[in-house]
Design a protein around this motif. Structure first.
Motif, PDB file in Angstrom:
ATOM      1  N   UNK A  30      71.744  91.272 -49.151  1.00 27.26           N
ATOM      2  CA  UNK A  30      71.674  92.051 -48.538  1.00 27.26           C
ATOM      3  C   UNK A  30      70.972  91.924 -47.032  1.00 27.26           C
ATOM      4  N   UNK A  31      69.711  91.529 -47.244  1.00 24.40           N
ATOM      5  CA  UNK A  31      68.918  91.297 -46.552  1.00 24.40           C
ATOM      6  C   UNK A  31      68.552  89.275 -45.410  1.00 24.40           C
ATOM      7  N   UNK A  66      72.538  88.019 -45.674  1.00 21.21           N
ATOM      8  CA  UNK A  66      72.935  88.167 -44.604  1.00 21.21           C
ATOM      9  C   UNK A  66      73.211  89.198 -43.113  1.00 21.21           C
ATOM     10  N   UNK A  67      72.059  90.323 -43.751  1.00 26.58           N
ATOM     11  CA  UNK A  67      71.988  91.172 -42.202  1.00 26.58           C
ATOM     12  C   UNK A  67      71.019  90.870 -41.242  1.00 26.58           C
ATOM     13  N   UNK A  68      71.582  90.166 -39.782  1.00 25.60           N
ATOM     14  CA  UNK A  68      70.645  90.128 -38.312  1.00 25.60           C
ATOM     15  C   UNK A  68      69.576  89.828 -38.652  1.00 25.60           C
ATOM     16  N   UNK A  69      68.384  89.902 -38.043  1.00 28.20           N
ATOM     17  CA  UNK A  69      67.596  91.081 -37.084  1.00 28.20           C
ATOM     18  C   UNK A  69      68.296  91.582 -36.094  1.00 28.20           C
ATOM     19  N   UNK A  70      67.907  92.914 -35.725  1.00 28.60           N
ATOM     20  CA  UNK A  70      68.264  93.653 -34.853  1.00 28.60           C
ATOM     21  C   UNK A  70      67.176  93.825 -33.504  1.00 28.60           C
ATOM     22  N   UNK A  71      67.785  93.543 -32.482  1.00 28.91           N
ATOM     23  CA  UNK A  71      66.919  93.121 -31.759  1.00 28.91           C
ATOM     24  C   UNK A  71      66.772  95.400 -31.244  1.00 28.91           C
ATOM     25  N   UNK A  72      65.954  95.499 -30.516  1.00 32.93           N
ATOM     26  CA  UNK A  72      65.650  97.007 -29.325  1.00 32.93           C
ATOM     27  C   UNK A  72      66.531  97.477 -28.975  1.00 32.93           C
ATOM     28  N   UNK A  73      66.947  98.269 -29.150  1.00 28.64           N
ATOM     29  CA  UNK A  73      67.854  98.536 -28.511  1.00 28.64           C
ATOM     30  C   UNK A  73      69.696  98.951 -28.678  1.00 28.64           C
ATOM     31  N   UNK A  74      70.244  97.802 -30.301  1.00 28.98           N
ATOM     32  CA  UNK A  74      70.855  97.688 -30.671  1.00 28.98           C
ATOM     33  C   UNK A  74      71.295  99.306 -31.484  1.00 28.98           C
ATOM     34  N   UNK A  75      72.396  99.504 -31.496  1.00 27.33           N
ATOM     35  CA  UNK A  75      73.090 100.566 -31.815  1.00 27.33           C
ATOM     36  C   UNK A  75      73.664 100.149 -33.668  1.00 27.33           C
ATOM     37  N   UNK A  76      73.612 100.638 -34.134  1.00 23.76           N
ATOM     38  CA  UNK A  76      73.683 100.811 -36.116  1.00 23.76           C
ATOM     39  C   UNK A  76      75.345 102.015 -35.599  1.00 23.76           C
ATOM     40  N   UNK A  77      76.758 101.178 -36.000  1.00 24.92           N
ATOM     41  CA  UNK A  77      77.208 102.382 -36.540  1.00 24.92           C
ATOM     42  C   UNK A  77      78.493 101.958 -37.873  1.00 24.92           C
ATOM     43  N   UNK A  78      78.825 102.886 -38.626  1.00 23.01           N
ATOM     44  CA  UNK A  78      79.895 102.614 -39.170  1.00 23.01           C
ATOM     45  C   UNK A  78      81.265 102.083 -38.804  1.00 23.01           C
ATOM     46  N   UNK A  79      81.978 102.440 -37.235  1.00 22.29           N
ATOM     47  CA  UNK A  79      82.865 102.295 -36.858  1.00 22.29           C
ATOM     48  C   UNK A  79      82.995 102.425 -35.327  1.00 22.29           C
ATOM     49  N   UNK A  80      84.005 101.967 -34.308  1.00 23.20           N
ATOM     50  CA  UNK A  80      83.627 101.489 -32.988  1.00 23.20           C
ATOM     51  C   UNK A  80      83.881 103.097 -32.967  1.00 23.20           C
ATOM     52  N   UNK A  81      84.094 104.066 -32.285  1.00 25.34           N
ATOM     53  CA  UNK A  81      84.237 105.617 -31.455  1.00 25.34           C
ATOM     54  C   UNK A  81      84.600 105.206 -30.506  1.00 25.34           C
ATOM     55  N   UNK A 135      82.418  94.260 -51.826  1.00 20.22           N
ATOM     56  CA  UNK A 135      82.927  94.444 -52.940  1.00 20.22           C
ATOM     57  C   UNK A 135      81.761  93.866 -52.924  1.00 20.22           C
ATOM     58  N   UNK A 136      81.000  92.959 -53.108  1.00 21.81           N
ATOM     59  CA  UNK A 136      79.652  92.439 -53.845  1.00 21.81           C
ATOM     60  C   UNK A 136      78.451  92.551 -52.156  1.00 21.81           C
ATOM     61  N   UNK A 137      78.710  92.294 -51.417  1.00 26.91           N
ATOM     62  CA  UNK A 137      78.208  92.310 -50.540  1.00 26.91           C
ATOM     63  C   UNK A 137      78.312  92.461 -49.081  1.00 26.91           C
ATOM     64  N   UNK A 138      77.400  93.136 -48.071  1.00 28.70           N
ATOM     65  CA  UNK A 138      77.352  93.378 -46.706  1.00 28.70           C
ATOM     66  C   UNK A 138      77.256  92.596 -45.436  1.00 28.70           C
TER      67      UNK A 138
END
Length: 265
Positions: free
Chosen positions: A204-205, A207-222, A249-252
């Protein structure tokens, strides 16, 4: 020095009642203080058996009570009326168990439920689980014979001998093996589960890029998500970014979606 009663020599030393009882009636025939080495050596004569454990306790008590002393050595010499092999074996049995136990934890476990017998003027120590050879390899038979000869002047041959296991012994051994196997299995399962979890966390660590300040984390676009991205800037255009996480199945997998927004006052 002239031999003196134990109680008189150590009357100014605070000793426990069990220690005083163990050495009651004994005499100190020699006491030497080595100033350079900061050690004390003591020789005691006794007409009764003094367990090796009590001897060790006395050395520890003196070491704590005598300032500046770094080591205490104690030698006990017996003046026994009955020196038959049976009497020596019975009198020394407690000290024998202590001596063997001091060698290692394994030795302590083996001697804990051992038995003894005298056969043809030989002291046979009967041990379980076929551990006679193990103890002999550590020369504990010689150490026991040495202790008896040094303290009494008597020669007694010592031999470790395997004791035949009874049905009860075999059942207890099998039960103990099962318990150890179950415990080992639990430890292996726990270790494997922890390893899988650590691997998943690492992936997970990775494949997950570092998120800059101001990024919004969400499950889907609404629509609500898009509204949250609006930033007010005076008469300028801003480019806001949202990161949406979808799980496989195995990674994010992280997906970046860009939302150009024209901001007005």
């Amino acid at each position: 020095m002239t031999a003196q009663k134990f109680e008189l020599v150590f009357q100014k030393i605070s000793l426990s009642l069990p220690l005083l009882e163990a050495f009651q009636g004994t005499e100190v025939r020699k006491l030497t203080i080595h100033k350079k080495e900061r050690t004390v050596s003591i020789e005691i004569t006794a007409n009764k058996m003094i367990p090796l454990q009590k001897q060790e306790e006395l050395k520890g008590a003196l070491l704590e009570s005598l300032p500046g002393i770094q080591a205490v050595s104690l030698a006990v010499f017996y003046e026994l009326t009955d020196k038959t092999p049976e009497a020596l074996a019975a009198g020394y049995w407690g000290s024998i168990k202590t001596l063997v136990s001091q060698k290692s934890k394994i030795c302590a476990g083996v001697i804990a439920d051992a038995e003894w017998r005298v056969t043809e003027h030989k002291l046979q120590i009967l041990v379980k689980h076929n551990m006679a050879y193990y103890l002999a390899q550590k020369h504990l038979d010689d150490a026991i014979a040495n202790m008896i000869h040094t303290e009494t002047g008597e020669t007694l041959l010592v031999q470790f001998k395997n004791q035949k296991a009874t049905e009860a012994d075999r059942a207890a051994l099998e039960n103990n093996r099962k318990k150890k196997f179950e415990e080992l299995s639990r430890q292996i399962i726990t270790t494997q589960a922890e390893a899988v979890q650590e691997k998943a966390n690492a992936e997970v660590a990775a494949v997950s890029p570092p998120f800059p300040r101001g990024f919004c984390l969400a499950k889907k676009s609404t629509a609500q998500t898009r509204r949250l991205l609006i930033r007010k800037f005076s008469g300028k255009m801003s480019l806001s970014r949202a990161v949406f996480i979808t799980s496989s199945r195995e990674k994010f997998v992280a997906k970046n979606i860009l939302f150009p927004l024209i901001l007005r006052i």
